[in-house]
Write a protein that holds these residues in place. Structure first.
Motif, PDB file in Angstrom:
ATOM      1  N   THR A  47      19.033 -14.402  42.395  1.00 19.00           N
ATOM      2  CA  THR A  47      17.854 -15.126  42.881  1.00 19.00           C
ATOM      3  C   THR A  47      17.139 -14.226  43.874  1.00 19.00           C
ATOM      4  OG1 THR A  47      19.000 -16.127  44.775  1.00 19.00           O
ATOM      5  CG2 THR A  47      19.072 -17.339  42.672  1.00 19.00           C
ATOM      6  N   TYR A  48      15.894 -14.538  44.165  1.00 19.63           N
ATOM      7  CA  TYR A  48      15.161 -13.726  45.135  1.00 19.63           C
ATOM      8  C   TYR A  48      15.770 -13.832  46.528  1.00 19.63           C
ATOM      9  CZ  TYR A  48      11.577 -12.942  41.563  1.00 19.63           C
ATOM     10  OH  TYR A  48      10.906 -12.570  40.426  1.00 19.63           O
ATOM     11  N   PRO A  49      16.171 -15.034  46.986  1.00 21.70           N
ATOM     12  CA  PRO A  49      16.826 -15.101  48.305  1.00 21.70           C
ATOM     13  C   PRO A  49      18.102 -14.263  48.371  1.00 21.70           C
ATOM     14  CG  PRO A  49      16.072 -17.274  47.668  1.00 21.70           C
ATOM     15  CD  PRO A  49      15.881 -16.392  46.466  1.00 21.70           C
ATOM     16  N   LEU A  50      18.851 -14.183  47.266  1.00 21.82           N
ATOM     17  CA  LEU A  50      20.066 -13.357  47.238  1.00 21.82           C
ATOM     18  C   LEU A  50      19.702 -11.879  47.400  1.00 21.82           C
ATOM     19  CD1 LEU A  50      23.205 -13.266  46.706  1.00 21.82           C
ATOM     20  CD2 LEU A  50      22.604 -12.798  44.320  1.00 21.82           C
ATOM     21  N   ILE A  51      18.683 -11.438  46.673  1.00 18.78           N
ATOM     22  CA  ILE A  51      18.255 -10.045  46.756  1.00 18.78           C
ATOM     23  C   ILE A  51      17.710  -9.732  48.151  1.00 18.78           C
ATOM     24  CG2 ILE A  51      16.675  -8.299  45.828  1.00 18.78           C
ATOM     25  CD1 ILE A  51      16.728  -9.939  43.173  1.00 18.78           C
ATOM     26  N   VAL A  52      16.959 -10.665  48.720  1.00 20.67           N
ATOM     27  CA  VAL A  52      16.413 -10.508  50.064  1.00 20.67           C
ATOM     28  C   VAL A  52      17.531 -10.325  51.084  1.00 20.67           C
ATOM     29  CG1 VAL A  52      15.311 -11.811  51.938  1.00 20.67           C
ATOM     30  CG2 VAL A  52      14.175 -11.596  49.721  1.00 20.67           C
ATOM     31  N   ASN A  53      18.585 -11.100  50.957  1.00 24.66           N
ATOM     32  CA  ASN A  53      19.720 -10.959  51.871  1.00 24.66           C
ATOM     33  C   ASN A  53      20.444  -9.635  51.665  1.00 24.66           C
ATOM     34  OD1 ASN A  53      19.678 -13.292  53.535  1.00 24.66           O
ATOM     35  ND2 ASN A  53      20.367 -14.528  51.821  1.00 24.66           N
ATOM     36  N   ASP A  54      20.503  -9.163  50.430  1.00 24.25           N
ATOM     37  CA  ASP A  54      21.091  -7.847  50.164  1.00 24.25           C
ATOM     38  C   ASP A  54      20.265  -6.755  50.853  1.00 24.25           C
ATOM     39  OD1 ASP A  54      23.138  -8.905  48.660  1.00 24.25           O
ATOM     40  OD2 ASP A  54      22.243  -8.414  46.714  1.00 24.25           O
ATOM     41  N   ILE A  55      18.943  -6.901  50.812  1.00 24.11           N
ATOM     42  CA  ILE A  55      18.063  -5.934  51.474  1.00 24.11           C
ATOM     43  C   ILE A  55      18.316  -5.934  52.978  1.00 24.11           C
ATOM     44  CG2 ILE A  55      15.658  -5.387  52.043  1.00 24.11           C
ATOM     45  CD1 ILE A  55      14.933  -6.507  49.234  1.00 24.11           C
ATOM     46  N   LYS A  56      18.450  -7.127  53.554  1.00 23.81           N
ATOM     47  CA  LYS A  56      18.719  -7.224  54.986  1.00 23.81           C
ATOM     48  C   LYS A  56      20.032  -6.524  55.330  1.00 23.81           C
ATOM     49  CE  LYS A  56      19.551 -10.424  58.816  1.00 23.81           C
ATOM     50  NZ  LYS A  56      20.919  -9.908  59.094  1.00 23.81           N
ATOM     51  N   HIS A  57      21.065  -6.742  54.507  1.00 21.37           N
ATOM     52  CA  HIS A  57      22.355  -6.073  54.726  1.00 21.37           C
ATOM     53  C   HIS A  57      22.194  -4.556  54.658  1.00 21.37           C
ATOM     54  CE1 HIS A  57      25.240  -9.323  55.089  1.00 21.37           C
ATOM     55  NE2 HIS A  57      24.697  -9.947  54.051  1.00 21.37           N
TER      56      HIS A  57
ATOM     57  N   ILE B 100       8.068  -3.018  53.466  1.00 23.37           N
ATOM     58  CA  ILE B 100       8.757  -3.505  52.273  1.00 23.37           C
ATOM     59  C   ILE B 100       7.807  -3.408  51.089  1.00 23.37           C
ATOM     60  CG2 ILE B 100      10.030  -5.419  51.248  1.00 23.37           C
ATOM     61  CD1 ILE B 100      11.306  -4.264  53.811  1.00 23.37           C
ATOM     62  N   CYS B 101       8.200  -2.628  50.095  1.00 19.70           N
ATOM     63  CA  CYS B 101       7.329  -2.347  48.952  1.00 19.70           C
ATOM     64  C   CYS B 101       7.966  -2.844  47.656  1.00 19.70           C
ATOM     65  CB  CYS B 101       7.071  -0.845  48.860  1.00 19.70           C
ATOM     66  SG  CYS B 101       6.057  -0.368  47.459  1.00 19.70           S
ATOM     67  N   GLY B 102       7.237  -3.657  46.905  1.00 21.21           N
ATOM     68  CA  GLY B 102       7.748  -4.165  45.637  1.00 21.21           C
ATOM     69  C   GLY B 102       6.790  -3.911  44.497  1.00 21.21           C
ATOM     70  N   TYR B 103       7.341  -3.538  43.358  1.00 14.11           N
ATOM     71  CA  TYR B 103       6.548  -3.263  42.157  1.00 14.11           C
ATOM     72  C   TYR B 103       6.759  -4.375  41.137  1.00 14.11           C
ATOM     73  CZ  TYR B 103       5.850  -1.179  37.481  1.00 14.11           C
ATOM     74  OH  TYR B 103       5.500  -0.959  36.176  1.00 14.11           O
ATOM     75  N   SER B 104       5.667  -4.916  40.610  1.00 12.61           N
ATOM     76  CA  SER B 104       5.690  -5.977  39.604  1.00 12.61           C
ATOM     77  C   SER B 104       6.449  -7.195  40.161  1.00 12.61           C
ATOM     78  CB  SER B 104       6.307  -5.451  38.304  1.00 12.61           C
ATOM     79  OG  SER B 104       6.038  -6.327  37.239  1.00 12.61           O
TER      80      SER B 104
ATOM     81  N   SER C 267       7.128  -9.874  44.219  1.00  8.22           N
ATOM     82  CA  SER C 267       7.462 -11.250  44.606  1.00  8.22           C
ATOM     83  C   SER C 267       8.629 -11.252  45.590  1.00  8.22           C
ATOM     84  CB  SER C 267       7.821 -12.075  43.369  1.00  8.22           C
ATOM     85  OG  SER C 267       6.758 -12.123  42.454  1.00  8.22           O
ATOM     86  N   ILE C 268       9.591 -10.369  45.349  1.00 12.63           N
ATOM     87  CA  ILE C 268      10.746 -10.276  46.249  1.00 12.63           C
ATOM     88  C   ILE C 268      10.308  -9.738  47.605  1.00 12.63           C
ATOM     89  CG2 ILE C 268      13.006  -9.191  46.597  1.00 12.63           C
ATOM     90  CD1 ILE C 268      13.193  -9.088  43.479  1.00 12.63           C
ATOM     91  N   ALA C 269       9.372  -8.797  47.600  1.00 17.95           N
ATOM     92  CA  ALA C 269       8.836  -8.284  48.863  1.00 17.95           C
ATOM     93  C   ALA C 269       8.177  -9.412  49.654  1.00 17.95           C
ATOM     94  CB  ALA C 269       7.836  -7.164  48.592  1.00 17.95           C
TER      95      ALA C 269
END
Length: 260
Positions: free
Chosen positions: A67-77, A89-93, A97-99
């Protein structure tokens, strides 16, 4: 090979350069290889961070649904691990949305955002059908078909295609399906007004399907710059890297001065 353990999952990441940090987020199937030209060029001036989302490329597959919240938390870690207090924070396509989700969740950890061919929701029939097809193929286990198609469309040389394709083949079918599925569900449009950070929006002039998404973000985000790249389609990081990198440099230099 740098790996980070997050709740028992090994995430692959790369860091190159020094200076203001920029973290890049990739869409389904293709991996952080897609940002090879940003890693090579922008690392001359900035600290460039890329990573493979769970179940993609060299990162371990996830038993927890993507999920996007899961990926967001991985980024924070990952930022915590690298001792990065704030980054662009840069996101492509769909990575865009995750950015946006990261900026909504951890605004205090961001200097701003860069959205490349991105969206806050999937609302048009054309994009919905493409995402649904990707989800169907992943569910059927046709990773090689997805890897071939998406790697080819995002490559501008035979060498890059081969590298992108080989990394995409490692991607977990279930995690791809989950990523595509969440993409269809996600909608943060009504929250865009809460993002009080500078945002650079970059789109291809020939990517007419995404005009409405560009217009929507431009109207809803309080502080943004909308840029179009002439003769560019959707695949900007690889096929319009020179123009994109120049825009990113200018944007970061101008807004980093403001943050000092």
């Amino acid at each position: 090979m740098p790996m980070l353990d997050v709740d028992g999952i090994s995430l692959y990441y790369t860091v190159r350069g020094k200076g203001v940090p920029i973290l890049f987020i990739h869409p389904p199937v293709i991996t952080s290889v897609n940002f090879i030209y940003q890693l090579e060029e922008l690392s001359k001036n900035f600290r460039v961070i890329t990573f493979d989302i769970r179940g993609h490329g060299r990162s371990q597959h996830s038993n927890t649904p993507i999920t996007y919240p899961l990926i967001v938390n991985d980024i924070k870690h990952l930022l915590d691990h690298l001792e990065v207090k704030k980054a662009f924070i840069c996101g492509y396509s769909t990575g865009g949305s995750i950015a946006l989700e990261f900026l909504l969740t951890y605004a205090d950890r961001a200097l701003g955002g860069i959205i490349i061919s991105g969206m806050s929701e999937v609302s048009d029939k054309n994009l919905k059908s493409k995402v649904s097809l990707g989800m169907t193929l992943a569910k059927a286990g046709f990773v090689s078909v997805l890897a071939m198609s998406i790697s080819w469309s995002n490559s501008n040389t035979q060498k890059l295609f081969k590298e992108t394709f080989l990394e995409a083949l490692k991607t977990n079918a279930k995690n791809i399906e989950q990523y595509f599925c969440y993409c269809l569900k996600y909608n943060c449009t009504n929250q865009l007004g809460n993002i009080n950070l500078p945002i650079l929006l970059v789109y291809g002039k020939k990517d007419k399907v995404f005009y409405n998404y560009a217009k929507l973000l431009h109207e809803k985000l309080p502080f943004n710059e909308l840029k179009f790249i002439e003769n560019a389609m959707h695949q900007i990081p690889t096929k319009s890297a020179f123009e994109l990198n120049a825009m990113v440099k200018q944007f970061i230099y101008s807004h980093n001065e403001m943050n000092r």
